[in-house]
Scaffold this active site. Structure first.
Site: not given
Ligand code: GLU
Length: 492
Positions: A246-248, A251
């Site tokens: 995930s982006k969280r 990144g």
């Protein structure tokens, strides 16, 4: 057989995730393989989480990858009336019902069931309310949701998944699920089926995270009197610690845009994505578009999770090394004429482009790409490692500066002297440039390598690269002479 119809229905909640891109790619490949159609449907029902920007981000991402669609984009919200009508029809036919149980009540029952270790699903309180009672409650303004009435059957409900085989669930384990919220908005589960029926979707290829939905949706297809499509559930993409990417936590590397901005070749990235969850059954890893369409099949999609191998702590591996390796393969071997427009794009972005590269210097441009690409990983390397070929304004890297230049003070005079000889050459060729360089080394009593490495450093700024004399010819007599004359300034 009827025409196959596939769909890519992203929820526009930010950007095109690589997992979403892979879903789109598999659907696209299967549509192409079977001569079918791909429908793009933006599932924007969840208005809070949808935005214009993220819709554009998804479309840009697909365009960059070259994944095109035959119909759409359709927007789910444009069909709200159909979703509501379907829910109303189900209620009318006794296949769904209004449920007035409050959140608090449901929560209380759930906790009690958890304590008693009995089934936690909805207990069917409102399932058998009479017409009059329902009307009365509506009149009193008691909020209600609409629940699907799971048929009272014994045994199993199931389907044959193209990837996973027979998937089944006991009827008793499926409780009456909500299809319309108390504010009147139909839920994804229902909208998705209504849309797939309207769009005449024959194959649903999506992530295994949707498998619990699929079981419930089978009942919706039946209740709405529509044929059930073929389902193929793809493995999830996890990181090396088996966590969802995930982006969280990972990144930018999870967004397709990252690969576009960091110099990946679109087809190379598709080639990487397809292997993240599918294999051809032999050891091939590199596929042209035609080869991949030919080789692709749903039954060779992997059953178990795909691992996105990302080494956060090693900057050299700024993303999965396999993505880089596949990109390198294309960058270093593909037809130079086909690569040239992509190199142009990165040069334009860095203001290093010159129109003559498409005019009188076209041959030079193509040969230069050919010469320098063999050590490059991504397109942007043309503007970093390759900058000296396109501009006089480039940096000398730290390592060659100390190792190849500053360590040899004699180069301060030797290189400008050699420059003078180079300036006089009427035939600035491989043989002549090499001959003069070797003579210069011999006269000064240094190894030819000292001269060669020093020249490489001031002419390209790099520690390594193609054969030096080829570099000199490519960069050209005048620029080489100028750069060699600059040598003393690096010693101050
Ligand atoms: N909008 C859903 C998602 O993005 C679509 C799932 C499906 O393919 O049915 O997860």
């Amino acid at each position: 057989m009827h025409e196959t119809r596939l769909r890519f229905p992203p929820s526009p909640t930010g950007y095109l995730h690589i997992g979403g891109a892979r879903t789109a790619l598999y659907n696209w490949l299967y549509a192409k393989k079977t001569g079918g159609k791909l429908v793009l449907r933006i599932e924007d029902t969840d208005a809070d989480r949808s935005s214009e920007d993220s819709i554009q981000g998804i479309i840009d991402g697909l365009n960059w990858l070259g994944i095109d669609w035959d119909e759409g984009p359709y927007f789910q919200t444009e069909f709200s009336h159909e979703h509501r009508a379907a829910a109303a029809r189900l209620v009318r036919h006794g296949k769904a019902y209004h449920c007035f149980c409050s959140k608090e009540e449901l929560e209380r029952k759930r906790e009690a069931a958890l304590k008693a270790k009995t089934a936690v699903g909805y207990d069917g309180t409102c399932r058998h309310l009479g017409e009059a009672e329902i009307t009365a409650r509506h009149e009193r303004g008691i909020p209600s949701v609409i629940r699907f009435k799971v048929p009272e059957r014994h045994g199993k409900l199931g389907y044959d998944d193209e990837v996973l085989g027979r998937i089944e669930s006991d009827y008793e384990e499926i409780d009456d699920f909500v299809i319309v919220r108390s504010n009147g908005n139909p839920l994804y589960l229902l909208c998705n089926v209504v849309d797939d029926i309207r769009d005449r979707i024959t194959h649903v290829v999506r992530g295994q995270d949707h498998m619990t939905n699929t079981i419930k949706q089978l009942l919706l297809y039946e209740a709405l009197g529509a044929p059930v499509p073929v389902f193929a559930h793809m493995p999830l993409t996890l990181d090396t610690k088996k966590a969802k990417i995930s982006k969280r936590s990972h990144g930018e590397i999870v967004a397709v845009q990252f690969y576009r901005d960091n110099g990946f070749i679109p087809w190379a990235f598709n080639n990487f994505l397809v292997l993240l969850g599918w294999s051809p059954g032999d050891d091939r890893e590199i596929f042209s578009k035609e080869e991949l369409i030919e080789a692709f099949s749903l039954d060779r999609i992997n059953k178990s999770a795909s691992i996105f191998n990302y080494r956060k702590d090693d900057p050299k591996f700024f993303t999965d090394p396999k993505a880089i390796a596949i990109n390198e393969h294309y960058l270093r071997t593909m037809d130079v004429e086909a690569l040239a427009p992509m190199v142009k794009d990165v040069l334009v972005k860095e203001q290093l482009w010159d129109d003559s590269y498409e005019g009188e210097r076209k041959q030079w441009f193509l040969q230069t790409i050919e010469l320098i690409r063999s050590r490059f990983h991504v397109l942007t390397d043309f503007t970093t490692m390759g900058r000296a070929y396109f501009s006089d304004d480039f940096q000398i890297e730290e390592k060659p500066l100390t190792k190849n230049l500053l360590k040899f003070p004699e180069l301060q005079t030797l290189l400008p002297e050699l420059a003078e000889r180079y300036a006089l050459l009427s035939d600035f060729s491989l043989e002549q440039t090499e001959r003069l360089a070797r003579e210069c080394a011999e006269r000064a009593g240094v190894k030819p390598g000292v001269i060669i490495n020093g020249m490489r450093t001031v002419v390209t700024g790099q520690l390594a690269g193609p054969s030096l004399f080829e570099i000199l010819i490519t960069i050209g007599q005048q620029k080489v002479v100028e750069r060699l004359c600059r040598t003393p300034q690096f010693y101050v």
